[in-house]
Design an enzyme around this catalytic site. Structure first.
Site, PDB file in Angstrom:
ATOM      1  N   LYS A 203      35.610   6.559  85.601  1.00 36.53           N
ATOM      2  CA  LYS A 203      34.942   7.291  84.497  1.00 36.53           C
ATOM      3  C   LYS A 203      36.060   7.576  83.519  1.00 36.53           C
ATOM      4  O   LYS A 203      37.147   7.929  84.078  1.00 36.53           O
ATOM      5  CB  LYS A 203      34.560   8.849  84.981  1.00 36.53           C
TER       6      LYS A 203
HETATM    7  C1  5RP Z   1      35.114  17.353  83.870  1.00 39.67           C
HETATM    8  C2  5RP Z   1      34.320  16.231  83.942  1.00 39.67           C
HETATM    9  C3  5RP Z   1      33.184  16.073  83.024  1.00 39.67           C
HETATM   10  O1  5RP Z   1      32.155  15.718  83.881  1.00 39.67           O
HETATM   11  C4  5RP Z   1      33.205  15.045  81.960  1.00 39.67           C
HETATM   12  O2  5RP Z   1      34.268  15.715  81.168  1.00 39.67           O
HETATM   13  C5  5RP Z   1      31.869  14.922  81.236  1.00 39.67           C
HETATM   14  O3  5RP Z   1      31.678  15.792  80.597  1.00 39.67           O
HETATM   15  P1  5RP Z   1      31.976  15.623  78.863  1.00 39.67           P
HETATM   16  O4  5RP Z   1      30.873  14.718  78.421  1.00 39.67           O
HETATM   17  O5  5RP Z   1      31.380  17.086  78.458  1.00 39.67           O
HETATM   18  O6  5RP Z   1      33.214  15.540  78.599  1.00 39.67           O
HETATM   19  O7  5RP Z   1      34.808  15.270  84.583  1.00 39.67           O
HETATM   20  O8  5RP Z   1      36.277  17.330  84.467  1.00 39.67           O
END
Ligand code: 5RP
Length: 293
Positions: A203
């Site tokens: 991610k």
């Molecule tokens: C927090 C994360 C979140 O899952 C990620 O940031 C996704 O959320 P957003 O779209 O609000 O950034 O990994 O550490």
């Protein structure tokens, strides 16, 4: 005692049809074991090859975030439109009905809060717990360039080793320190390190310039993180650009649950991801769903 009298004789052997062996649809995942592939196929839609992850795990380091104050009221109505829910075991057990058919992405790293150094995480969930909760991937934060870079990488490799033993994939989440440049060069580095060290998918953030080099140089699927709330059309455009440039889906939190119309927004996001809907059409869809309420 099975009834063994009068068993019909086996005869349909199709000797003229060799058994086929189809490749797995997901980038870089063909050599994985059956259980891991099966779990990945619950996260990524085998038809589109992509996923819409709804991230609601923010509370694990920052407490009750805007939009997540009441997960039962604000988030559960969004679940039918997501492919997966990314959350902590606390929210899973306390709020999410076990009857859900959604793939669960379990946050397994933790131990730091916004009051201290965020990269100082450890593994905060036993593998037995992930098995017991029937989760799909286990998500670990990796802080490349951060103060606790090595520890966070080792957290991730430990989960890859343990998860491989039980058929549970590991999702590496690239976290960027406040002072670091968010550019393609940084994300190439971070994603490639995570993939080389065994993460099953990654991610990471979208960057305007050369995002396609980040996805191209990462041998496993990349899912784009949403980040801070931005206007709906901009968020849909970012999601569109990310998938067109090789991302295998999006993981959005604030841009969904902090939207004026979260149920409409997640559906528009899904159309961009799974149907390649253009940002303009997806924004029209968002507005019409919002009007209908
Ligand atoms: C927090 C994360 C979140 O899952 C990620 O940031 C996704 O959320 P957003 O779209 O609000 O950034 O990994 O550490």
């Amino acid at each position: 005692m099975p009834d063994i009298d009068g068993i019909k004789e086996a005869k349909n052997f199709y000797t003229d049809r060799p058994q086929t062996c189809e490749g797995f649809f997901l980038k870089g995942s063909n050599s994985l074991d059956w259980g891991i592939k099966n779990r990945l196929a619950r996260i990524f839609n085998p038809q589109s090859g992509r996923t819409v992850m709804l991230a609601i795990d923010h509370g694990y380091f920052q407490g009750p975030t805007t939009g997540l104050e009441r997960v039962d009221i604000n988030i559960l109505p969004l679940a039918p439109y997501a492919d997966t829910l990314m959350l902590t075991r606390g929210i899973l057990r306390s709020v999410v009905p076990p009857s859900t058919s959604k793939a669960i992405v379990l946050r397994v790293s933790g131990g730091a809060s916004i009051l201290k150094e965020l990269s100082n995480e450890d593994i905060a969930v036993d593998i037995e717990e992930s098995i017991r909760l029937n989760v799909c991937p286990m998500a670990v934060q990796v802080f490349i360039g951060g103060e606790y870079e090595k520890e966070s990488i080792i957290n991730m490799t430990r989960m890859v080793d343990i998860g491989n033993r039980y058929g549970i994939p590991t999702l590496a989440v690239t976290a960027v320190g406040k002072d670091m440049a968010r550019d393609a060069k940084y994300f190439q580095l971070a994603c490639r390190i995570c993939a080389e060290l065994g993460a099953h998918y990654i991610k990471t953030y979208y960057v305007e310039k050369d995002f396609d080099t980040v996805t191209a140089s990462c041998p496993v699927p990349i899912v784009m993180v949403g980040g801070k709330k931005i206007p709906e059309l901009d968020a849909l455009t970012m999601a569109y650009n990310a998938v067109q440039q090789g991302a295998s889906g999006v993981d959005m939190g604030r841009n969904i649950f902090q939207s004026d119309a979260p149920v409409a927004m997640i559906q528009a996001d899904g159309a961009v991801v799974h149907q390649n809907m253009t940002p303009a059409d997806a924004f029209d869809l968002y507005r019409s769903l919002k009007e209908k309420g």
